[in-house]
Design an enzyme around this catalytic site. Structure first.
Site, mmCIF file in Angstrom:
data_model
loop_
_atom_site.group_PDB
_atom_site.id
_atom_site.type_symbol
_atom_site.label_atom_id
_atom_site.label_comp_id
_atom_site.label_asym_id
_atom_site.label_seq_id
_atom_site.Cartn_x
_atom_site.Cartn_y
_atom_site.Cartn_z
ATOM 1 N N HIS A 70 40.121 75.383 42.027
ATOM 2 C CA HIS A 70 38.666 75.314 41.650
ATOM 3 C C HIS A 70 38.322 75.130 40.313
ATOM 4 O O HIS A 70 38.393 76.094 39.389
ATOM 5 C CB HIS A 70 37.869 76.618 42.041
ATOM 6 C CG HIS A 70 36.528 76.790 42.085
ATOM 7 N ND1 HIS A 70 35.506 77.102 43.072
ATOM 8 C CD2 HIS A 70 35.513 76.150 41.300
ATOM 9 C CE1 HIS A 70 34.427 76.857 42.900
ATOM 10 N NE2 HIS A 70 34.287 76.364 41.788
ATOM 11 N N LEU A 73 35.845 69.839 36.134
ATOM 12 C CA LEU A 73 36.462 68.893 34.972
ATOM 13 C C LEU A 73 35.028 68.002 34.223
ATOM 14 O O LEU A 73 35.272 67.458 33.353
ATOM 15 C CB LEU A 73 37.234 67.839 35.413
ATOM 16 C CG LEU A 73 38.528 68.181 35.771
ATOM 17 C CD1 LEU A 73 39.466 66.896 36.536
ATOM 18 C CD2 LEU A 73 39.409 69.008 34.660
ATOM 19 N N ARG A 74 33.806 68.394 34.894
ATOM 20 C CA ARG A 74 32.593 67.911 34.171
ATOM 21 C C ARG A 74 32.831 66.445 33.839
ATOM 22 O O ARG A 74 32.067 65.769 33.051
ATOM 23 C CB ARG A 74 32.334 68.546 32.830
ATOM 24 C CG ARG A 74 32.300 70.045 32.748
ATOM 25 C CD ARG A 74 31.106 70.368 33.540
ATOM 26 N NE ARG A 74 30.958 71.770 33.610
ATOM 27 C CZ ARG A 74 30.511 72.515 34.403
ATOM 28 N NH1 ARG A 74 30.398 72.336 35.557
ATOM 29 N NH2 ARG A 74 30.319 73.924 34.054
ATOM 30 N N ASN A 104 30.639 69.013 41.809
ATOM 31 C CA ASN A 104 29.057 69.030 41.284
ATOM 32 C C ASN A 104 29.180 68.459 39.883
ATOM 33 O O ASN A 104 28.979 69.208 38.728
ATOM 34 C CB ASN A 104 28.609 70.451 41.303
ATOM 35 C CG ASN A 104 29.449 71.597 40.754
ATOM 36 O OD1 ASN A 104 30.732 71.198 40.580
ATOM 37 N ND2 ASN A 104 28.942 72.664 40.168
ATOM 38 N N ASP A 161 29.724 73.144 46.159
ATOM 39 C CA ASP A 161 29.850 74.106 45.236
ATOM 40 C C ASP A 161 28.735 73.996 44.090
ATOM 41 O O ASP A 161 28.361 73.096 43.599
ATOM 42 C CB ASP A 161 31.175 74.128 44.499
ATOM 43 C CG ASP A 161 31.241 75.279 43.400
ATOM 44 O OD1 ASP A 161 30.898 76.513 43.909
ATOM 45 O OD2 ASP A 161 31.632 74.995 42.174
ATOM 46 N N HIS A 241 35.735 81.577 44.968
ATOM 47 C CA HIS A 241 35.003 82.958 44.123
ATOM 48 C C HIS A 241 34.292 83.891 44.768
ATOM 49 O O HIS A 241 33.307 84.081 44.344
ATOM 50 C CB HIS A 241 34.427 82.162 42.992
ATOM 51 C CG HIS A 241 33.128 81.168 43.226
ATOM 52 N ND1 HIS A 241 32.439 81.334 44.170
ATOM 53 C CD2 HIS A 241 32.687 79.951 42.659
ATOM 54 C CE1 HIS A 241 31.435 80.330 44.145
ATOM 55 N NE2 HIS A 241 31.798 79.527 43.362
ATOM 56 N N ASP A 339 37.713 78.878 38.834
ATOM 57 C CA ASP A 339 36.345 78.364 38.600
ATOM 58 C C ASP A 339 35.990 78.027 36.898
ATOM 59 O O ASP A 339 35.008 78.212 36.608
ATOM 60 C CB ASP A 339 35.299 79.448 38.968
ATOM 61 C CG ASP A 339 33.754 78.772 39.186
ATOM 62 O OD1 ASP A 339 33.588 77.650 38.673
ATOM 63 O OD2 ASP A 339 32.897 79.723 39.408
ATOM 64 N N HIS A 343 31.116 75.019 29.212
ATOM 65 C CA HIS A 343 29.746 74.519 28.571
ATOM 66 C C HIS A 343 29.949 74.516 27.209
ATOM 67 O O HIS A 343 30.444 75.506 26.611
ATOM 68 C CB HIS A 343 28.762 75.545 28.857
ATOM 69 C CG HIS A 343 28.443 75.703 30.549
ATOM 70 N ND1 HIS A 343 27.708 74.530 30.969
ATOM 71 C CD2 HIS A 343 28.503 76.563 31.503
ATOM 72 C CE1 HIS A 343 27.347 74.822 32.415
ATOM 73 N NE2 HIS A 343 28.197 75.856 32.857
#
Lengths: 462, 315
Positions: A70, A73-74, A104, A161, A241, A339, A343
Site C-alpha cells: 500500500h 506514489l502521487r 487514488n 482506496d 490498513h 500506506d 503531503h
C-alpha cells in the site's frame, strides 16, 4: 563518511559477497550466520569466487526484500508530493524492493492505458512498482472498471482506496467478478456515514481535544459487510490498513469458515496512538504521559493538534494498537503495509481539521517494527515475514534467500539507530510525526531483482 | 498590585485552563478581583503601555471580542482588530501567514478565535515573539470564559471546594463546558453533566466529573447550574430527536430548579435562547448570575493580559 547511493532496476546485476552476515528467511524458518554470495544478481552457494567485492558483514542482518502492499506514489497528478523516482528511492532507503501503487491519483488509475504507462515509467525506478487499480470508474463507487483489462495491464488488486466501495451492491459485484480473475478487492474499511465528521479516533482523547470522533464501528460495519459478500460470492477480500481491534475477530472467524480473506495493518497503527494527536510521543507499548482526560497538565503546545498526526483511518487507541500488534504476532494479520501517503508541508501546517490525512511510512516501517521487536512484542522473523515474504506471496512474488534465487533482499544493521530528519529522507515529503525521533535499524543495502537499489556505503566505496 | 501572582505565573501563552495549576487559577481570579476594583475606582495600571495587541477573530463574536478590546485598551495597549470573520483578510492566506504578518508589524499578543479546535496551538508553535491568547477554538476550549465563570461562582459560593456544579446541555460540542470542567474541578468542585446521551456520555470517566442523563437526578443537591447554549441546528441532528424533546427533558425551568439546593445559582455563557435551554422567567430570577458573568469578563481578561505581559518581559 557514508555515502548513500541509489540504483535502479535498469542497472546491471550486482555481484558481491557478504561474509558472516546473519541471514534470516522467514519462508523457510532459516536464521543462520553465513556468507552470502551474489553473482550476476543471483544468490550462489559456497565460497565467494575470487575477484568479487568481499565485505565483512558481521553483525548485519540480511533478509528478503520488503514488499509494501500500500504505497501512494502521487503519480499522476501530485508530483510535488512524490514521484515514481522519489517514492521508489524512499522504498529502497527503507529496505523495500516492491511497492504497490494505490489508484487514488489524479486522474485515478482506472484505465488500462494509464496503468501500462505508469508501469513503463517505473522500469527505471529504484523499486519494483506494482499497481492496485481502481475498483470503480473514477473511484465513484458506481460502475466497475474493466477489471480484466486492468489485470492484463498488470493490476494485482482493485481498490477505491481513500474511501470504501461504499454501495454494498457494487462491492458485491466487484467481489463476484474479481473471483474469476483470482484477484482481491482491497478494501478501505470505512463506513462513510459513521465516519463523517471524524477527525481522529473517537474516545476520551478526541473528547478532550474537541475533535470529531471516528467510531470503531465505522470500520467494523464494512468488515462485516464485506466478509458476508466475500463468503457469498467466493471472492477474495483484502482489508487494508485495519485500525481497530473490533474487526479482527470476524476476520478470524470468517477465515476459519473458509472465506478468502487477508488483511494488512500499517506500522503507525501498530505503534502510534490517538494520544499522539494530544502531543504524546511514545509508542503504544511504552508508558507515555497517557493524557488522562480532564486531569494532569495541559497539552504539550509543541506537538498538540499537529496536522502531521492526521491520518485515515485515524490513529488507534492504545488497546487497539496492542490488539493489532498481537494479531501480527499470531498471524491473523497477513502483512504490514505502510500506506505511505506523502503531503507537502502546506497541507499539514494548518489547523488539524484542515490537514490532509496521511503520513509517510516507507522509510520508517522497518524501524518501527524493530522497535516493537526490541520491546518484546514481535519476533524478528515474524516482523520480517509480515514485511516481506507474506505480502510478496499475496501478489505472487518470490522471495528467497536460497541459492539459485534472484537476489531480492535487504541488509540492515540492527545495532545502530538513526534520527528521522528531513534531510535523511528520500521521499519528497516529510510528513511523519517521527521526525526528530530515533529509530532502531539502519538499512545498509537493498537489492531488488538482482540490482543494487540502495547502498549506504556497504558495497560501493566512495 | 500585589506581587504574589507574578511569582506563580510563567506562561508565554494562554491556550487553555487545563495547563494551569490550582495556584495559577487562584492567582488569575485574585488579580481579576483586584483589577475590577481598580477599574471601578479609575485607578487601573497601564501595564500594557507600549504593547500592540491584535484581535484575530476568525469567527463572529461580540462579547468576547469587545471585552478583550476594552481590557487591552484600558491597560494602555494599542489594539488592532484584524476583523477576519466575514472579511477578505484571510482569503487565500493561511492562518500562519496572517499571524506572522501581524507579528512582523509589531503585535506582541494575539487574541485568537478560530473555528478549528487546536488552531491556537498551531499559532503558538508558528510565532517567534508573540503570545497567543485563546479566545475560543472550535469545540475545544474557551479559557477566559472558564476563568470568569470560576470567578463568578467562587464569589457567589465563597469557595468552589466541595461545590456541586451541574452543567446542562451539549457538552460534547461546547468549548465552554470543556474549559469549565477543567477549571471547576481543579478548584475543588465536582461537576455533573446532564443532557442527551450523545452530548454528555463522552465525558464519562473524567476525574471529578459524573454523567447523569436524567436532569432531575442531576440537579439533586446542586449548588449551581450552568446551562449551555443549544445550537439549534444540532438539536435536531445528532444528539436529540427534536428541539421540543430537548426543551421538555433538559430545558431549565424554575420548577425543575426546585430539585437543586435552596438558593442554587444559575449561569449561562450567553447569549441564551430563552425558552430553549432556560425558561424566560429565569433570566431575571434573583438566583441568576448571568449578569455578573458578563461583568467579570473585562477584569478577567485584564488579568490574563497583565500576566502574559509580565511574563513577556522574561523571554
Amino acid at each position: 563518511m557514508v555515502i548513500d547511493r541509489f540504483g535502479s532496476l535498469a542497472d546491471p546485476p550486482a555481484t558481491f559477497a557478504l561474509t558472516g552476515v546473519r541471514v534470516i528467511d522467514p519462508s523457510t524458518n532459516t536464521d543462520v550466520v553465513r556468507d552470502l554470495v551474489v553473482a550476476d544478481g543471483v544468490i550462489r552457494n559456497g565460497d565467494a569466487p575470487s575477484g568479487i567485492p568481499r565485505i565483512d558483514a558481521a553483525g548485519l542482518v540480511a533478509a528478503p526484500g520488503l514488499c509494501d502492499l500500500h504505497t501512494h506514489l502521487r503519480t499522476p497528478g501530485d508530483e510535488g508530493a512524490e514521484t515514481i523516482a522519489s517514492g521508489t528511492r524512499a522504498a529502497a532507503h527503507g529496505g523495500f524492493t516492491t511497492v504497490c501503487a494505490m489508484p487514488n491519483t489524479d486522474p485515478p488509475l482506472d484505465d488500462a492505458l494509464r496503468v501500462r504507462g505508469l508501469l513503463a515509467e517505473a522500469a527505471h525506478a529504484a523499486a519494483r512498482v506494482r499497481v492496485v487499480a481502481a475498483a470503480t470508474r473514477g473511484r465513484a463507487g458506481e460502475q466497475l472498471t474493466d477489471h480484466g483489462a486492468l489485470a492484463a495491464a498488470g493490476a494485482i488488486g482493485f481498490s477505491d482506496d481513500g474511501v470504501a466501495v461504499a454501495p454494498a451492491a457494487v462491492a458485491r459485484q466487484a467481489l463476484a467478478y474479481l473471483a474469476s480473475l483470482g484477484l482481491p478487492l482491497v478494501e478501505h474499511a470505512e463506513e462513510p456515514d459513521l465516519a463523517a465528521g471524524g477527525l481522529m479516533r473517537g474516545g476520551p482523547t478526541a473528547t478532550r481535544l474537541g475533535l470529531g470522533g471516528w467510531p470503531a464501528s465505522a470500520e467494523l460495519a464494512i468488515v462485516e459487510r464485506d466478509l458476508a459478500l466475500a463468503a457469498e460470492t467466493g471472492g477474495w477480500i483484502h482489508f487494508t490498513h485495519l485500525a481497530t481491534a473490533a474487526g479482527l475477530e470476524p476476520i478470524r472467524r470468517a477465515r476459519a469458515s473458509g472465506t478468502r480473506v487477508t488483511c494488512d495493518v500499517t506500522p503507525h497503527h501498530l505503534a502510534l496512538t490517538d494520544a499522539w494527536v494530544a502531543g504524546d510521543r511514545h509508542f503504544a507499548w511504552e508508558n507515555g504521559h497517557d493524557p488522562e482526560p480532564g486531569a494532569s497538565a495541559g497539552l504539550d503546545p509543541a506537538f498538540a493538534y499537529d496536522g502531521v498526526c492526521r491520518v485515515n483511518p485515524p490513529l488507534p487507541t492504545r488497546d487497539d494498537a496492542m490488539a493489532l500488534l498481537a494479531a501480527v504476532a499470531d498471524g491473523t494479520v497477513d502483512a504490514i503495509a505502510t500506506d505511505h501517503a506523502p503531503h507537502p508541508p502546506e497541507r499539514k501546517a494548518v489547523p488539524f481539521a484542515e490537514a490532509a490525512p496521511g503520513l509517510i511510512g516507507l522509510e520508517t516501517a522497518l524501524g518501527i517494527g524493530l522497535a516493537a521487536v526490541a520491546a518484546g512484542h514481535l519476533e524478528l522473523s515474524t516482523l520480517l515475514a509480515a514485511l516481506s515474504t507474506r505480502p510478496a506471496a499475496l501478489i505472487g512474488e518470490a522471495r528467497s534467500m536460497a541459492a539459485g534465487s534472484n537476489a531480492d533482499l535487504v541488509v540492515f544493521d540492527p545495532q545502530r539507530s538513526w534520527r528521522v530528519e528531513r534531510a535523511a529522507l528520500a521521499s519528497r515529503s516529510a510528513n511523519t510525526p517521527l521526525v526528530g525521533m530515533d529509530l532502531p535499524g539502519v538499512v545498509r543495502l537493498t537489492v531488488a531483482a538482482g540490482r543494487i537499489t540502495y547502498d549506504a556505503g556497504l558495497i560501493g566505496s566512495e | 498590585m500585589t506581587a504574589t501572582w507574578i511569582s506563580t505565573w510563567t506562561r508565554r501563552h494562554l491556550l487553555d485552563v487545563d495547563e494551569l495549576s490550582r495556584a495559577e487559577l487562584e492567582a488569575v481570579l485574585d488579580l481579576g478581583v483586584e483589577l475590577r476594583g481598580r477599574r471601578a475606582a479609575r485607578e487601573l495600571p497601564d501595564s500594557l503601555r507600549g504593547l500592540a495587541v491584535g484581535l484575530a477573530f476568525y469567527e463572529p463574536s461580540t462579547r468576547t471580542r469587545v471585552s478583550f478590546e476594552l481590557a487591552a485598551r484600558e491597560l494602555g495597549a494599542t489594539v488592532t482588530d484584524l476583523s477576519v470573520a466575514g472579511s477578505s483578510v484571510a482569503k487565500g492566506e493561511s492562518l500562519i501567514d496572517t499571524l506572522r504578518t501581524l507579528e512582523r508589524t509589531g503585535v506582541r499578543m494575539v487574541v485568537l478565535r478560530h473555528a478549528a479546535s487546536g488552531a491556537p496551538y498551531l499559532a503558538a508553535r508558528s510565532l517567534e515573539r508573540a503570545a497567543i491568547l485563546n479566545a475560543g477554538d472550535g469545540t475545544h476550549a474557551h479559557p477566559t470564559q472558564a476563568l470568569l465563570d470560576a470567578l463568578t461562582l467562587r464569589e457567589a459560593l465563597g469557595s468552589l471546594e466541595g461545590a456541586r456544579v451541574v452543567i446542562v446541555g451539549d457538552a460534547a460540542h461546547s468549548r465552554v463546558a470543556r474549559s469549565d470542567l477543567h477549571a471547576l474541578v481543579r478548584l475543588g468542585a465536582s461537576v455533573v453533566l446532564s443532557g442527551p446521551p450523545a452530548w454528555v456520555n463522552p465525558f464519562a470517566g473524567w476525574p471529578g466529573v459524573s454523567v447523569v442523563t436524567d436532569l432531575a437526578t442531576a440537579l439533586s443537591g446542586a449548588d449551581a447550574v450552568v446551562a449551555l447554549r443549544v445550537q439549534r441546528e444540532r438539536a435536531a441532528g445528532s444528539g436529540v430527536p427534536s428541539l421540543g424533546e430537548y426543551v421538555s427533558r433538559w430545558g431549565l425551568t424554575a420548577e425543575k430548579l426546585e430539585r437543586a439546593c435552596p438558593g442554587a445559582w444559575l449561569m449561562h455563557p450567553g447569549p441564551a435562547n430563552e425558552g430553549v435551554e432556560i425558561a424566560a422567567e429565569l433570566s431575571t430570577d434573583p438566583r441568576s448570575l448571568i449578569g455578573r458573568q458578563v461583568e467579570n469578563g473585562v477584569p478577567i481578561r485584564m488579568a490574563v493580559l497583565s500576566l502574559l505581559a509580565v511574563e513577556m518581559d522574561r523571554w
